[in-house]
Motif scaffolding. Structure first.
Motif, mmCIF file in Angstrom:
data_model
loop_
_atom_site.group_PDB
_atom_site.id
_atom_site.type_symbol
_atom_site.label_atom_id
_atom_site.label_comp_id
_atom_site.label_asym_id
_atom_site.label_seq_id
_atom_site.Cartn_x
_atom_site.Cartn_y
_atom_site.Cartn_z
ATOM 1 N N GLU A 225 4.372 -1.192 3.600
ATOM 2 C CA GLU A 225 4.407 -0.479 2.325
ATOM 3 C C GLU A 225 3.018 -0.347 1.719
ATOM 4 O O GLU A 225 2.700 0.672 1.090
ATOM 5 C CB GLU A 225 5.357 -1.199 1.352
ATOM 6 C CG GLU A 225 6.838 -1.103 1.707
ATOM 7 C CD GLU A 225 7.198 -1.931 2.944
ATOM 8 O OE1 GLU A 225 6.413 -2.834 3.292
ATOM 9 O OE2 GLU A 225 8.250 -1.655 3.546
ATOM 10 N N ASP A 226 2.180 -1.377 1.913
ATOM 11 C CA ASP A 226 0.809 -1.306 1.406
ATOM 12 C C ASP A 226 0.038 -0.182 2.079
ATOM 13 O O ASP A 226 -0.738 0.544 1.441
ATOM 14 C CB ASP A 226 0.095 -2.643 1.640
ATOM 15 C CG ASP A 226 0.744 -3.786 0.884
ATOM 16 O OD1 ASP A 226 1.431 -3.515 -0.119
ATOM 17 O OD2 ASP A 226 0.570 -4.956 1.309
ATOM 18 N N VAL A 227 0.254 -0.038 3.405
ATOM 19 C CA VAL A 227 -0.446 1.024 4.131
ATOM 20 C C VAL A 227 0.028 2.394 3.673
ATOM 21 O O VAL A 227 -0.772 3.310 3.470
ATOM 22 C CB VAL A 227 -0.235 0.856 5.651
ATOM 23 C CG1 VAL A 227 -0.851 2.023 6.412
ATOM 24 C CG2 VAL A 227 -0.833 -0.460 6.143
ATOM 25 N N TYR A 228 1.380 2.540 3.497
ATOM 26 C CA TYR A 228 1.898 3.821 3.024
ATOM 27 C C TYR A 228 1.349 4.135 1.625
ATOM 28 O O TYR A 228 1.028 5.289 1.317
ATOM 29 C CB TYR A 228 3.420 3.792 2.988
ATOM 30 C CG TYR A 228 4.076 3.885 4.335
ATOM 31 C CD1 TYR A 228 3.740 4.903 5.220
ATOM 32 C CD2 TYR A 228 5.038 2.953 4.742
ATOM 33 C CE1 TYR A 228 4.328 4.992 6.468
ATOM 34 C CE2 TYR A 228 5.637 3.046 5.992
ATOM 35 C CZ TYR A 228 5.286 4.066 6.841
ATOM 36 O OH TYR A 228 5.875 4.153 8.071
ATOM 37 N N ALA A 229 1.258 3.104 0.783
ATOM 38 C CA ALA A 229 0.740 3.323 -0.562
ATOM 39 C C ALA A 229 -0.711 3.778 -0.521
ATOM 40 O O ALA A 229 -1.139 4.641 -1.296
ATOM 41 C CB ALA A 229 0.868 2.043 -1.397
ATOM 42 N N ALA A 230 -1.496 3.201 0.398
ATOM 43 C CA ALA A 230 -2.896 3.582 0.528
ATOM 44 C C ALA A 230 -3.038 5.003 1.065
ATOM 45 O O ALA A 230 -4.017 5.696 0.769
ATOM 46 C CB ALA A 230 -3.628 2.606 1.440
ATOM 47 N N ALA A 231 -2.044 5.442 1.858
ATOM 48 C CA ALA A 231 -2.113 6.788 2.431
ATOM 49 C C ALA A 231 -1.698 7.855 1.423
ATOM 50 O O ALA A 231 -2.050 9.021 1.578
ATOM 51 C CB ALA A 231 -1.211 6.877 3.667
#
Length: 494
Positions: A225-231
């Protein structure tokens, strides 16, 4: 007799048998017993699915179920113990094994890199490791890089570790006041951000630098979820300013779409699907395929189907176009027997067969399977209809035996039932030819010099070009078409 020897004689273990011809694994579909249930010799205890069929397994012992080693839905290697039975439940509790001689307690030594930690069981080939039996090499500490917290390092290595209270941070001098910077990822000093391998791959695929991602997981781990949020695009900051006339609207720049993990499904490849995939890949890249097509006027054949339904000799039997196509295929092979062969790669020989085992591709809830009618070339039309109906019914119930799917020589696939005109079928491994029967449709056709509405279909024949050259394949396909155009050849040729 020692206690361990008595226990070994009392408890009998039942291993996953090879229920087919050289099968290496099977999936447990359903258990019919539970620990504590009484079983008798020959009683069915579970149903398993192999790469070919669903099979019920009987237990060869009398007694009480002691333990089920695997749950439903688990794929188990042949030869692995799946259930144990207490054959003498009246003997009382299990005798404990003799304890080793007492020794002075000593601090446990750290295991060597290649040493299996104590208390773990060996992992059976093909199952993967249980969470409590995973063996990992300890990470080597790099000079100048602080060690990871024990609990965090254990989580990244795939197993639990005792919780350790973090040491209090040493006080540092307060820096001079400065504007508050944007939040950045909390990562160990001089070390790479903490993330599991799937998360690292996700970040790489999306072009995200993990050093810029803000972690929200325990102990500072970066989650998916952190990666998706950063994207995702960053929201525009709020700005207080005097009201001004709004400029003309400008279309925003396109933003790359990010697919959420909850919009995808992953299903393990196993059972019939796995076997089919392996067989098709092996066939497609081993046998040189050639496919030929022919369009046929089957009006007379369709009339014959209706007549046979009223024939007393066919009473109670399922009569359909596939039955007559199968009979035409068998007659054509009888006229060209060299088609019925197999390529023996190991011995560099062609094996010509004096029997025809006709495979029928059947769609089932578990996937496509191809059982075959043994010695189909010797069957009368009523016998062929009976066996064809039984074959299809058994396949749809998932009860086809492995033997029924072995030893095929040629196959028919009826794609017409799905409204498809034809296709380029792939050979069943070890077979020489496969015939695709397309949909029968009413089309304009030149008949006796006039254009009339006729019932027409397209046949496609794929064959192994090592065994069958273009001439032989063409003659075979032309003969099948000739029988379907003039069904009386079922009598004159058959």
């Amino acid at each position: 007799m020692t206690a361990s020897t008595a226990n070994d004689q009392r408890f009998r273990e039942f291993k996953m048998p090879d229920v087919g011809e050289g099968l290496t694994e099977a999936e447990i579909l359903k258990w019919y017993v539970q620990p504590g249930d009484t079983v008798t010799d020959g009683q069915v205890v579970c149903e398993v699915e192999t790469a070919k069929a669903a099979v019920e397994l009987p237990i060869p012992y009398d007694g009480v179920v002691h333990e089920l080693n695997f749950g439903e839905g688990v794929t188990v290697d042949v030869g692995t113990v799946i259930i144990s039975v207490d054959t003498d439940p009246g003997a009382g509790p299990v005798a404990p094994a003799a304890a080793p001689a007492a020794e002075a307690p000593a601090a446990p030594a750290a295991p060597e890199e290649d040493e299996e930690p104590q208390g773990r069981q060996a992992v059976l080939v093909g199952y993967g490791a249980a969470p409590s039996s995973t063996k990992r090499r300890p990470r080597r500490q790099q000079p100048g890089v602080p060690a990871q917290p024990a609990a965090l390092q254990a989580e990244l290595n795939g197993h639990a570790a005792p919780a350790v209270a973090p040491a209090p941070a040493a006080p540092v001098a307060a820096p001079a006041p400065a504007p508050a910077p944007a939040p950045v990822a909390s990562a160990p000093a001089a070390g790479r951000p903490l993330a599991k391998p799937p998360v690292r791959k996700l970040a790489k695929d999306l072009g995200i630098d993990l050093a810029t991602v803000t972690p929200t997981g325990p102990e500072g781990i970066i989650t998916r979820e952190d990666v998706y949020a950063a994207a995702a695009p960053a929201p525009a900051p709020a700005v207080t300013a005097p009201a001004v006339t709004a400029p003309a609207a400008v279309a925003p720049a396109p933003v790359p779409a990010v697919v959420s993990a909850d919009r995808e499904r992953r299903v393990p490849v196993k059972g019939v699907r796995k076997a089919t995939a392996q067989a098709m890949v092996a066939s497609a890249f081993t046998a040189p395929h050639v496919t030929e097509f022919i369009t046929v006027d089957v009006t007379r054949t369709m009339k014959l189907v209706q007549e046979l339904k009223q024939d007393p000799d066919m009473a109670g039997l399922r009569v359909n176009p596939l039955l007559l196509v199968a009979k035409a295929f068998l007659i054509a092979i009888r006229r060209h027997p060299d088609v019925n062969a197999a390529w023996d790669e190991a011995n560099q020989e062609i094996v010509y067969k004096d029997y025809i085992n006709l495979g029928i591709a059947a769609a089932t809830p578990r996937g496509l399977i191809v059982p075959n009618i043994k010695d189909a070339g010797t069957k009368t039309l009523p016998q062929l209809a009976t066996e064809l109906a039984e074959l299809v019914s058994t396949a749809r119930e998932g009860k086809t035996s492995p033997a029924a799917m072995s030893g095929g020589t040629v196959t028919i696939t009826n794609v017409g039932v799905f409204g498809v005109d034809t296709g380029t079928p792939i050979l069943n491994p070890g077979e020489s030819a496969i015939l695709a029967f397309g949909a029968v449709k009413l089309q304009p056709w030149v008949h006796k010099g006039k254009v009339k509405a006729r019932q027409v279909t397209t046949l496609a024949l794929s064959f192994d070009h090592r065994l069958i050259d273009g001439e032989l394949g063409s003659r075979l396909l032309a003969d099948i078409a000739a029988v379907l155009e003039q069904p009386r050849r079922l009598i004159t040729w058959g």
